[in-house]
Design a protein around this motif. Structure first.
Motif, PDB file in Angstrom:
ATOM      1  N   MET A  73       0.814  -1.215   0.000  1.00  0.00           N
ATOM      2  CA  MET A  73       0.000   0.000   0.000  1.00  0.00           C
ATOM      3  C   MET A  73       0.847   1.264   0.000  1.00  0.00           C
ATOM      4  O   MET A  73       0.310   2.366   0.076  1.00  0.00           O
ATOM      5  N   GLY A  74       2.165   1.091  -0.040  1.00  0.00           N
ATOM      6  CA  GLY A  74       3.050   2.254  -0.079  1.00  0.00           C
ATOM      7  C   GLY A  74       3.444   2.796   1.289  1.00  0.00           C
ATOM      8  O   GLY A  74       4.054   3.858   1.385  1.00  0.00           O
ATOM      9  N   TYR A  75       3.109   2.088   2.351  1.00  0.00           N
ATOM     10  CA  TYR A  75       3.505   2.513   3.700  1.00  0.00           C
ATOM     11  C   TYR A  75       4.911   2.046   4.002  1.00  0.00           C
ATOM     12  O   TYR A  75       5.383   1.054   3.449  1.00  0.00           O
ATOM     13  N   ARG A  76       5.539   2.735   4.927  1.00  0.00           N
ATOM     14  CA  ARG A  76       6.834   2.313   5.452  1.00  0.00           C
ATOM     15  C   ARG A  76       6.593   1.756   6.857  1.00  0.00           C
ATOM     16  O   ARG A  76       6.362   2.519   7.795  1.00  0.00           O
ATOM     17  N   PRO A  77       6.631   0.441   7.015  1.00  0.00           N
ATOM     18  CA  PRO A  77       6.470  -0.125   8.361  1.00  0.00           C
ATOM     19  C   PRO A  77       7.659   0.273   9.236  1.00  0.00           C
ATOM     20  O   PRO A  77       8.799   0.297   8.778  1.00  0.00           O
ATOM     21  N   VAL A  78       7.361   0.586  10.501  1.00  0.00           N
ATOM     22  CA  VAL A  78       8.391   0.936  11.468  1.00  0.00           C
ATOM     23  C   VAL A  78       8.246  -0.024  12.643  1.00  0.00           C
ATOM     24  O   VAL A  78       7.601   0.293  13.645  1.00  0.00           O
ATOM     25  N   PRO A  79       8.834  -1.233  12.537  1.00  0.00           N
ATOM     26  CA  PRO A  79       8.727  -2.212  13.635  1.00  0.00           C
ATOM     27  C   PRO A  79       9.759  -1.900  14.721  1.00  0.00           C
ATOM     28  O   PRO A  79      10.961  -1.923  14.470  1.00  0.00           O
ATOM     29  N   LEU A  80       9.290  -1.581  15.902  1.00  0.00           N
ATOM     30  CA  LEU A  80      10.160  -1.185  17.004  1.00  0.00           C
ATOM     31  C   LEU A  80      10.112  -2.210  18.123  1.00  0.00           C
ATOM     32  O   LEU A  80       9.077  -2.838  18.346  1.00  0.00           O
ATOM     33  N   SER A  81      11.227  -2.350  18.829  1.00  0.00           N
ATOM     34  CA  SER A  81      11.236  -3.219  20.004  1.00  0.00           C
ATOM     35  C   SER A  81      11.869  -2.460  21.155  1.00  0.00           C
ATOM     36  O   SER A  81      12.603  -1.491  20.965  1.00  0.00           O
ATOM     37  N   GLY A  82      11.579  -2.920  22.344  1.00  0.00           N
ATOM     38  CA  GLY A  82      12.123  -2.284  23.530  1.00  0.00           C
ATOM     39  C   GLY A  82      11.811  -3.112  24.749  1.00  0.00           C
ATOM     40  O   GLY A  82      11.323  -4.244  24.656  1.00  0.00           O
ATOM     41  N   ARG A  83      12.083  -2.511  25.895  1.00  0.00           N
ATOM     42  CA  ARG A  83      11.824  -3.183  27.168  1.00  0.00           C
ATOM     43  C   ARG A  83      10.325  -3.298  27.409  1.00  0.00           C
ATOM     44  O   ARG A  83       9.530  -2.550  26.848  1.00  0.00           O
ATOM     45  N   ALA A  84       9.946  -4.195  28.278  1.00  0.00           N
ATOM     46  CA  ALA A  84       8.537  -4.430  28.587  1.00  0.00           C
ATOM     47  C   ALA A  84       7.867  -3.189  29.174  1.00  0.00           C
ATOM     48  O   ALA A  84       6.664  -2.997  29.008  1.00  0.00           O
ATOM     49  N   ASP A  85       8.638  -2.338  29.857  1.00  0.00           N
ATOM     50  CA  ASP A  85       8.061  -1.143  30.475  1.00  0.00           C
ATOM     51  C   ASP A  85       8.009   0.054  29.524  1.00  0.00           C
ATOM     52  O   ASP A  85       7.564   1.125  29.907  1.00  0.00           O
ATOM     53  N   GLN A  86       8.420  -0.121  28.269  1.00  0.00           N
ATOM     54  CA  GLN A  86       8.405   0.970  27.296  1.00  0.00           C
ATOM     55  C   GLN A  86       7.201   0.863  26.372  1.00  0.00           C
ATOM     56  O   GLN A  86       6.858  -0.229  25.921  1.00  0.00           O
TER      57      GLN A  86
END
Length: 182
Positions: A73-86
């Motif tokens: 669809m022309g989107y740029r996915p931004v998959p982020l990871s972090g700590r459980a409390d974030q």
């Protein structure tokens, strides 16, 4: 010609649909057609709209089919990871809003979350054209106070295949009895 950067807080929209609209997890065919959003905004503001879709990938996996659909669809996915409390999606969007302060892009936020109000206010002080997309009745008071251009995901964007079971105040000038007589 400028461009519009569209920041999608997919978690917030999905949670709003699930909690406030359907009172259950939305089925895939009940979720927004995201390609309609960027097309609508490009036409509305007469410039290209670039969609960034923020995803929480803290569990180490990505929803591969959904990511592929976003790319198509022309989107740029931004998959982020972090700590459980974030709140990784919120923090990622806030970091992006801060980075946009020094750019000339117009910005549309797709969320109801008041946590973004200060970042949007900073962009507004810079004279940026700003928009907010979601369901008007669920926008945070802090976001409403910014007096941004607002677009309803269902009524304005027409991002859904079928009417949603929303109960909201309807301005008499916009009232269509046929919607209630089906």
């Amino acid at each position: 010609m400028g461009r519009t950067i569209v920041l999608v807080d997919g978690e917030n929209i999905d949670a709003t649909l699930g909690t406030n609209v359907f009172a259950r997890r939305p089925h895939p065919d009940e979720r927004p057609r995201w390609e309609r959003l960027t097309a609508y905004l490009a036409a509305e503001w007469d410039q290209p709209a670039v969609g960034l879709f923020f995803l929480n990938a803290s569990n180490g996996t990505m929803p591969t089919q959904f990511v592929q659909a976003l790319l198509a669809m022309g989107y740029r996915p931004v998959p982020l990871s972090g700590r459980a409390d974030q709140k990784v999606v919120d923090v990622g969007i806030q970091m992006t809003l801060a980075a946009l302060v020094d750019r000339d892009d117009d910005v549309v936020l797709v969320s109801h979350d008041g946590d973004f109000a200060d970042d949007l206010a900073a962009l507004k002080r810079r004279g940026r054209r700003l928009g907010l997309v979601g369901f008007r009745e669920f926008f945070s008071g802090r976001l409403n106070a910014l007096d941004l251009d607002t677009f309803d995901l269902e009524d304005d964007v027409e991002a859904f295949k079928a009417p949603l079971p929303r109960v909201r105040v309807i301005d008499l000038d916009d009232f269509d009895p046929d919607r209630f007589l089906v």
